[in-house]
Design a protein around this motif. Structure first.
Motif, PDB file in Angstrom:
ATOM      1  N   GLU A  70       0.934  -1.441  -0.024  1.00 32.82           N
ATOM      2  CA  GLU A  70       0.078   0.201  -0.002  1.00 32.82           C
ATOM      3  C   GLU A  70       0.926   1.239   0.041  1.00 32.82           C
ATOM      4  OE1 GLU A  70      -3.344   1.946   2.637  1.00 32.82           O
ATOM      5  OE2 GLU A  70      -3.099  -0.150   2.521  1.00 32.82           O
ATOM      6  N   ASN A  73       2.403   1.738  -3.303  1.00 30.33           N
ATOM      7  CA  ASN A  73       1.462   2.198  -4.170  1.00 30.33           C
ATOM      8  C   ASN A  73       1.158   3.720  -4.123  1.00 30.33           C
ATOM      9  OD1 ASN A  73       0.962  -0.061  -5.879  1.00 30.33           O
ATOM     10  ND2 ASN A  73      -0.716  -0.743  -4.373  1.00 30.33           N
ATOM     11  N   MET A  74       0.959   4.136  -2.796  1.00 34.41           N
ATOM     12  CA  MET A  74       0.938   5.527  -2.274  1.00 34.41           C
ATOM     13  C   MET A  74       2.152   6.332  -3.165  1.00 34.41           C
ATOM     14  SD  MET A  74      -0.747   5.539   1.273  1.00 34.41           S
ATOM     15  CE  MET A  74      -0.355   7.161   1.499  1.00 34.41           C
ATOM     16  N   LYS A  75       3.294   5.712  -2.821  1.00 31.91           N
ATOM     17  CA  LYS A  75       4.421   6.751  -3.360  1.00 31.91           C
ATOM     18  C   LYS A  75       4.392   6.785  -4.782  1.00 31.91           C
ATOM     19  CE  LYS A  75       9.244   6.009  -3.203  1.00 31.91           C
ATOM     20  NZ  LYS A  75      10.416   5.052  -2.870  1.00 31.91           N
ATOM     21  N   ARG A  77       1.659   6.863  -6.987  1.00 33.13           N
ATOM     22  CA  ARG A  77       0.590   7.744  -7.141  1.00 33.13           C
ATOM     23  C   ARG A  77       0.970   9.048  -6.958  1.00 33.13           C
ATOM     24  NH1 ARG A  77      -3.105   3.559  -5.104  1.00 33.13           N
ATOM     25  NH2 ARG A  77      -2.785   4.813  -3.153  1.00 33.13           N
TER      26      ARG A  77
END
Length: 196
Positions: A70, A73-75, A77
């Motif tokens: 997670e 993925n945040m990084k 995005r």
């Protein structure tokens, strides 16, 4: 009443002491490998403890993997969003410059008919337009012209429809205002005349 409370407390203390002694005996027998120890009790306690630890470890490992994915993925995005923000930050400024480009083009078109009398002025306006085009290219702004092609509502806005026997229906006959893109995204739609 006080004697009864003391008796109850003494009984509880004795029970706890006895339980602790039994637990210590079992632990010592397991450590020393004493055959006299109850095998089933020690083995069950050991297996249950190991199973619980393995389950806890598996759960923590799974939680860690999910959290790591997670965060990754945040990084990604956030990186994509910052790239987009930087890439399209000049959009509103670029839109304002499109009017300048249009006026330069109109001036050149108007002077083309009087090329002899306005030769120097025409040359200066053309140089200004060329410089503006270079700046547009530097920032990913491109003009598109689809005259003679099929009308595409993603790129053009129909201002007028004219019957033309030579052209197929929906083909762009003329462009009234140029269309532009910025990094493959529409900055401004072209205003066109389309065949009926």
């Amino acid at each position: 009443m006080s004697a009864e409370n003391d008796d109850v407390k003494n009984k509880q203390f004795e029970d706890e002491t006895e339980n602790e002694n039994v637990a210590e005996d079992v632990a010592q027998n397991v450590e020393s490998g004493d055959e006299g120890a109850p095998e089933g009790v020690a083995q069950e306690a050991s297996d249950e403890g190991r199973d619980k630890l393995e389950k806890d470890f598996a759960k923590l490992k799974d939680d860690y993997i999910r959290l790591y994915a997670e965060m990754d993925n945040m990084k990604k995005r956030a990186h994509l969003e910052s790239e987009k923000t930087i890439k399209f930050a000049v959009s509103s400024f670029a839109k304002e410059l499109l009017g300048v480009a249009d006026n330069l083009e109109r001036a050149i078109t108007a002077m083309s008919g009087n090329a002899e009398s306005c030769a120097e002025l025409l040359k200066g306006v053309e140089l200004t337009q060329n410089e503006l085009t270079k700046v547009f290219e530097k920032f990913g702004i491109k003009r598109f012209n689809h005259v003679g092609e099929k009308f595409d509502p993603n790129f053009e806005r129909v201002v007028q429809e004219i019957e033309d026997k030579k052209a197929k229906s929906g083909v762009i006959l003329a462009e009234l205002q140029a269309g532009y893109t910025i990094h493959d995204r529409i900055l401004r739609e072209a205003m066109v005349i389309v065949a009926k």
